[in-house]
Write a protein that holds these residues in place. Structure first.
Motif, PDB file in Angstrom:
ATOM      1  N   UNK A 117      49.419  31.370  36.205  1.00 40.70           N
ATOM      2  CA  UNK A 117      48.613  30.412  36.973  1.00 40.70           C
ATOM      3  C   UNK A 117      47.347  30.014  36.240  1.00 40.70           C
ATOM      4  N   UNK A 118      46.945  30.837  35.272  1.00 41.19           N
ATOM      5  CA  UNK A 118      45.744  30.595  34.487  1.00 41.19           C
ATOM      6  C   UNK A 118      44.562  30.292  35.406  1.00 41.19           C
ATOM      7  N   UNK A 119      44.370  31.180  36.393  1.00 50.51           N
ATOM      8  CA  UNK A 119      43.309  30.960  37.370  1.00 50.51           C
ATOM      9  C   UNK A 119      42.381  32.170  37.459  1.00 50.51           C
ATOM     10  N   UNK A 120      41.114  31.911  37.695  1.00 58.09           N
ATOM     11  CA  UNK A 120      40.119  32.968  37.818  1.00 58.09           C
ATOM     12  C   UNK A 120      40.412  33.895  38.998  1.00 58.09           C
ATOM     13  N   UNK A 121      40.761  33.373  40.195  1.00 58.32           N
ATOM     14  CA  UNK A 121      41.085  34.292  41.295  1.00 58.32           C
ATOM     15  C   UNK A 121      42.261  35.217  40.972  1.00 58.32           C
ATOM     16  N   UNK A 122      43.258  34.722  40.262  1.00 59.82           N
ATOM     17  CA  UNK A 122      44.400  35.562  39.910  1.00 59.82           C
ATOM     18  C   UNK A 122      44.002  36.626  38.885  1.00 59.82           C
ATOM     19  N   UNK A 123      43.166  36.265  37.911  1.00 56.82           N
ATOM     20  CA  UNK A 123      42.689  37.262  36.949  1.00 56.82           C
ATOM     21  C   UNK A 123      41.809  38.296  37.646  1.00 56.82           C
ATOM     22  N   UNK A 124      40.992  37.843  38.600  1.00 52.31           N
ATOM     23  CA  UNK A 124      40.158  38.785  39.354  1.00 52.31           C
ATOM     24  C   UNK A 124      41.032  39.768  40.129  1.00 52.31           C
ATOM     25  N   UNK A 125      42.100  39.272  40.740  1.00 51.28           N
ATOM     26  CA  UNK A 125      43.005  40.142  41.489  1.00 51.28           C
ATOM     27  C   UNK A 125      43.726  41.112  40.555  1.00 51.28           C
ATOM     28  N   UNK A 126      44.154  40.635  39.395  1.00 55.72           N
ATOM     29  CA  UNK A 126      44.825  41.509  38.427  1.00 55.72           C
ATOM     30  C   UNK A 126      43.873  42.608  37.960  1.00 55.72           C
ATOM     31  N   UNK A 127      42.644  42.241  37.696  1.00 54.81           N
ATOM     32  CA  UNK A 127      41.648  43.226  37.272  1.00 54.81           C
ATOM     33  C   UNK A 127      41.366  44.222  38.394  1.00 54.81           C
ATOM     34  N   UNK A 128      41.261  43.733  39.617  1.00 56.29           N
ATOM     35  CA  UNK A 128      41.051  44.595  40.782  1.00 56.29           C
ATOM     36  C   UNK A 128      42.224  45.571  40.933  1.00 56.29           C
ATOM     37  N   UNK A 129      43.432  45.077  40.732  1.00 57.89           N
ATOM     38  CA  UNK A 129      44.622  45.928  40.809  1.00 57.89           C
ATOM     39  C   UNK A 129      44.547  47.028  39.759  1.00 57.89           C
ATOM     40  N   UNK A 130      44.199  46.662  38.534  1.00 61.14           N
ATOM     41  CA  UNK A 130      44.057  47.637  37.460  1.00 61.14           C
ATOM     42  C   UNK A 130      43.002  48.690  37.811  1.00 61.14           C
ATOM     43  N   UNK A 131      41.866  48.245  38.329  1.00 62.64           N
ATOM     44  CA  UNK A 131      40.774  49.168  38.647  1.00 62.64           C
ATOM     45  C   UNK A 131      41.085  50.067  39.843  1.00 62.64           C
ATOM     46  N   UNK A 132      41.916  49.615  40.753  1.00 61.82           N
ATOM     47  CA  UNK A 132      42.240  50.417  41.934  1.00 61.82           C
ATOM     48  C   UNK A 132      43.401  51.374  41.705  1.00 61.82           C
ATOM     49  N   UNK A 133      44.472  50.900  41.100  1.00 63.09           N
ATOM     50  CA  UNK A 133      45.630  51.779  40.983  1.00 63.09           C
ATOM     51  C   UNK A 133      45.737  52.452  39.617  1.00 63.09           C
TER      52      UNK A 133
END
Length: 163
Positions: A117-133
């Motif tokens: 999607x090349x989108x900032x919200x999607x990258x933010x969610x991916x980073x959040x996923x990495x940081x949480x799990x």
């Protein structure tokens, strides 16, 4: 979303906490709104976006991560017989290389979505996923090493051959 809405109904052993299901649902609604809003109202893609290397590689990573995630969850569900609550060592699939194969799959999945999607919200969610799990995978790995004397020492926590 799979982990929030479907996985709890297939787990064996201890009941899945209703509070986690509630907060997972709330998070998925909020995240889904942000992702959808951005893609519908903010994102602008050229007509040939479906052939762009970002989209095709992101889609490939998304599908690969989803496959890893689903397969790993299946292996985890099959560890226990109905009613059992004892922990066992996961075997097979990417569990051969990492303790958190399901987490690795989910992280790959959402980074693939972010690239596609090349989108900032999607990258933010991916980073959040990495940081949480990511830390959860590390803690599971430490628990397995401490609990099981026969746990494979060559297994990493989250990233095959690396960490």
């Amino acid at each position: 979303y799979l982990r929030t809405f479907i996985y709890p109904f297939f787990t064996r052993g201890r009941p899945f906490p209703l509070q986690l299901l509630f907060f997972g649902t709330l998070f998925c609604i909020y995240n889904g709104f942000l992702q959808g809003y951005y893609l519908i109202y903010c994102a602008e893609y050229p007509n040939d976006w479906c052939t762009d290397i970002r989209f095709t590689s992101g889609l490939f990573l998304f599908l690969l991560g989803m496959g890893i995630n689903i397969h790993s969850d299946l292996l985890l569900r099959q560890l226990r017989k109905p009613g059992e609550v004892t922990y066992k060592i996961p075997q097979g699939g990417l569990f051969t290389y990492v303790s958190g194969a399901n987490y690795f799959g989910e992280i790959v999945e959402w980074f693939g979505f972010a690239i596609a999607t090349w989108s900032l919200p999607a990258f933010a969610f991916a980073f959040f996923t990495l940081c949480c799990i990511g830390p959860r995978a590390y803690h599971h790995h430490r628990y397995y090493l401490k609990t099981f004397t026969d746990y494979p020492k060559s297994r990493k926590a989250l990233i095959p051959f690396v960490f």
